[in-house]
Design a protein around this motif. Sequence first.
Motif, PDB file in Angstrom:
ATOM      1  N   THR A 214       0.808  -1.232   0.000  1.00 20.09           N
ATOM      2  CA  THR A 214       0.000   0.000   0.000  1.00 20.09           C
ATOM      3  C   THR A 214       0.840   1.282   0.000  1.00 20.09           C
ATOM      4  O   THR A 214       0.302   2.362   0.211  1.00 20.09           O
ATOM      5  CB  THR A 214      -0.928   0.017   1.229  1.00 20.09           C
ATOM      6  N   VAL A 215       2.146   1.148  -0.240  1.00 23.80           N
ATOM      7  CA  VAL A 215       3.009   2.325  -0.232  1.00 23.80           C
ATOM      8  C   VAL A 215       2.564   3.337  -1.286  1.00 23.80           C
ATOM      9  O   VAL A 215       2.561   4.548  -1.054  1.00 23.80           O
ATOM     10  CB  VAL A 215       4.482   1.917  -0.481  1.00 23.80           C
ATOM     11  N   HIS A 216       2.157   2.836  -2.443  1.00 25.70           N
ATOM     12  CA  HIS A 216       1.764   3.722  -3.536  1.00 25.70           C
ATOM     13  C   HIS A 216       0.248   3.765  -3.731  1.00 25.70           C
ATOM     14  O   HIS A 216      -0.233   4.223  -4.778  1.00 25.70           O
ATOM     15  CB  HIS A 216       2.419   3.258  -4.843  1.00 25.70           C
ATOM     16  N   ALA A 217      -0.503   3.298  -2.750  1.00 21.57           N
ATOM     17  CA  ALA A 217      -1.958   3.249  -2.885  1.00 21.57           C
ATOM     18  C   ALA A 217      -2.574   4.622  -2.644  1.00 21.57           C
ATOM     19  O   ALA A 217      -2.170   5.345  -1.732  1.00 21.57           O
ATOM     20  CB  ALA A 217      -2.541   2.236  -1.913  1.00 21.57           C
ATOM     21  N   VAL A 218      -3.541   4.983  -3.481  1.00 14.67           N
ATOM     22  CA  VAL A 218      -4.239   6.260  -3.335  1.00 14.67           C
ATOM     23  C   VAL A 218      -5.748   6.019  -3.381  1.00 14.67           C
ATOM     24  O   VAL A 218      -6.221   5.054  -3.978  1.00 14.67           O
ATOM     25  CB  VAL A 218      -3.850   7.260  -4.445  1.00 14.67           C
ATOM     26  N   THR A 219      -6.489   6.915  -2.731  1.00 16.38           N
ATOM     27  CA  THR A 219      -7.948   6.839  -2.736  1.00 16.38           C
ATOM     28  C   THR A 219      -8.505   7.756  -3.817  1.00 16.38           C
ATOM     29  O   THR A 219      -8.040   8.886  -3.981  1.00 16.38           O
ATOM     30  CB  THR A 219      -8.514   7.264  -1.367  1.00 16.38           C
ATOM     31  N   VAL A 220      -9.482   7.270  -4.551  1.00 19.18           N
ATOM     32  CA  VAL A 220     -10.134   8.078  -5.590  1.00 19.18           C
ATOM     33  C   VAL A 220     -11.394   8.695  -4.996  1.00 19.18           C
ATOM     34  O   VAL A 220     -12.353   7.998  -4.683  1.00 19.18           O
ATOM     35  CB  VAL A 220     -10.495   7.219  -6.812  1.00 19.18           C
ATOM     36  N   SER A 221     -11.376  10.010  -4.830  1.00 17.20           N
ATOM     37  CA  SER A 221     -12.519  10.716  -4.261  1.00 17.20           C
ATOM     38  C   SER A 221     -13.455  11.191  -5.366  1.00 17.20           C
ATOM     39  O   SER A 221     -13.147  11.116  -6.560  1.00 17.20           O
ATOM     40  CB  SER A 221     -12.038  11.919  -3.448  1.00 17.20           C
ATOM     41  N   GLY A 222     -14.611  11.694  -4.954  1.00 18.57           N
ATOM     42  CA  GLY A 222     -15.543  12.255  -5.915  1.00 18.57           C
ATOM     43  C   GLY A 222     -14.935  13.428  -6.666  1.00 18.57           C
ATOM     44  O   GLY A 222     -15.152  13.604  -7.866  1.00 18.57           O
ATOM     45  N   LEU A 223     -14.113  14.238  -5.956  1.00 17.54           N
ATOM     46  CA  LEU A 223     -13.455  15.375  -6.584  1.00 17.54           C
ATOM     47  C   LEU A 223     -12.451  14.902  -7.628  1.00 17.54           C
ATOM     48  O   LEU A 223     -12.327  15.496  -8.706  1.00 17.54           O
ATOM     49  CB  LEU A 223     -12.750  16.218  -5.517  1.00 17.54           C
ATOM     50  N   SER A 224     -11.747  13.801  -7.323  1.00 16.85           N
ATOM     51  CA  SER A 224     -10.780  13.252  -8.270  1.00 16.85           C
ATOM     52  C   SER A 224     -11.474  12.772  -9.536  1.00 16.85           C
ATOM     53  O   SER A 224     -10.993  12.987 -10.653  1.00 16.85           O
ATOM     54  CB  SER A 224     -10.017  12.086  -7.626  1.00 16.85           C
ATOM     55  N   LEU A 225     -12.621  12.114  -9.361  1.00 16.49           N
ATOM     56  CA  LEU A 225     -13.378  11.639 -10.514  1.00 16.49           C
ATOM     57  C   LEU A 225     -13.858  12.814 -11.373  1.00 16.49           C
ATOM     58  O   LEU A 225     -13.809  12.755 -12.605  1.00 16.49           O
ATOM     59  CB  LEU A 225     -14.583  10.813 -10.053  1.00 16.49           C
ATOM     60  N   ALA A 226     -14.317  13.866 -10.708  1.00 19.03           N
ATOM     61  CA  ALA A 226     -14.771  15.048 -11.444  1.00 19.03           C
ATOM     62  C   ALA A 226     -13.616  15.661 -12.232  1.00 19.03           C
ATOM     63  O   ALA A 226     -13.793  16.069 -13.395  1.00 19.03           O
ATOM     64  CB  ALA A 226     -15.350  16.076 -10.471  1.00 19.03           C
ATOM     65  N   ALA A 227     -12.432  15.698 -11.611  1.00 16.18           N
ATOM     66  CA  ALA A 227     -11.255  16.264 -12.283  1.00 16.18           C
ATOM     67  C   ALA A 227     -10.863  15.412 -13.489  1.00 16.18           C
ATOM     68  O   ALA A 227     -10.553  15.941 -14.566  1.00 16.18           O
ATOM     69  CB  ALA A 227     -10.088  16.349 -11.298  1.00 16.18           C
ATOM     70  N   ILE A 228     -10.892  14.086 -13.334  1.00 17.16           N
ATOM     71  CA  ILE A 228     -10.559  13.183 -14.441  1.00 17.16           C
ATOM     72  C   ILE A 228     -11.532  13.392 -15.597  1.00 17.16           C
ATOM     73  O   ILE A 228     -11.134  13.491 -16.759  1.00 17.16           O
ATOM     74  CB  ILE A 228     -10.588  11.715 -13.977  1.00 17.16           C
TER      75      ILE A 228
END
Length: 252
Positions: A214-228
């Motif tokens: 999990t060293v490089h693990a990130v959470t995808v938030s609603g804001l991240s999805l909107a940005a993508i």
Amino acid sequence: MDVHGQVLVGFYDYRLVAISILIAVVAAYAALDLSGRISTAQGFGRFAWLSCGAVALGLGIWSMHYMGMEAYRLPVPVEYDWPTVLLSFVAAVAASAVALFIVSRKTMGMKSAVAGSLLMASGIVAMHYLGMEAMRLPAMCHYSLPLVSLSIITAIVISFVGITLLFGLRNQRGSWSSRKFGSALVIGLAIPVTHYIGMAAVTFMPSTSVSWETVHAVTVSGLSLAAIGMVTFVVLGVAILISQANRRLWAE
């Protein structure tokens, strides 16, 4: 949304499903528009159009994929290993580059179409299953071999149809036409089919003994999805506008 027996039961957020399909349709239209510019360009210009087109189309396919993954809500927290996610993006760009290169050639025989379809499908399938491999959650993924096989076959068929349509419409004059829009709709609706068959192929079995890096693990938030989503639409929109402007200049 709960854990039923030994299987994690989730549900789809159909708003994100709809956005993922819309992204695929816009990406398909961009590919139809860019393929014509690539076929008429020469030298470094051809390489530049091909590279930019591959990145734009690859971003569209990749964004559709991750929107589709995030559309499936599980009852446990899910993170993503970003180096593996980046590798899946590279696979999507490579698949797009193969497709655009094949359709930008002067002629395309059946052998070229089939070979290109196999290569493009390999990139799409690699992108999807690398994306699944990037998931970090307290569960094990078990795959249905028949559905995995179906997703691969579907990717090959869709790639062949897409390459054929791209080649047939690459030199069509005019920015807009019902035929081009219809083809983009067909390709755009077909691309997510591979993804959602691949999603149906996996069953998540809860496990507390799973040990993920999990060293490089990130959470995808609603804001991240909107940005993508926003970045993807902007990139594809700019690619289409530049292609159309270039077409007008070339015509003049």
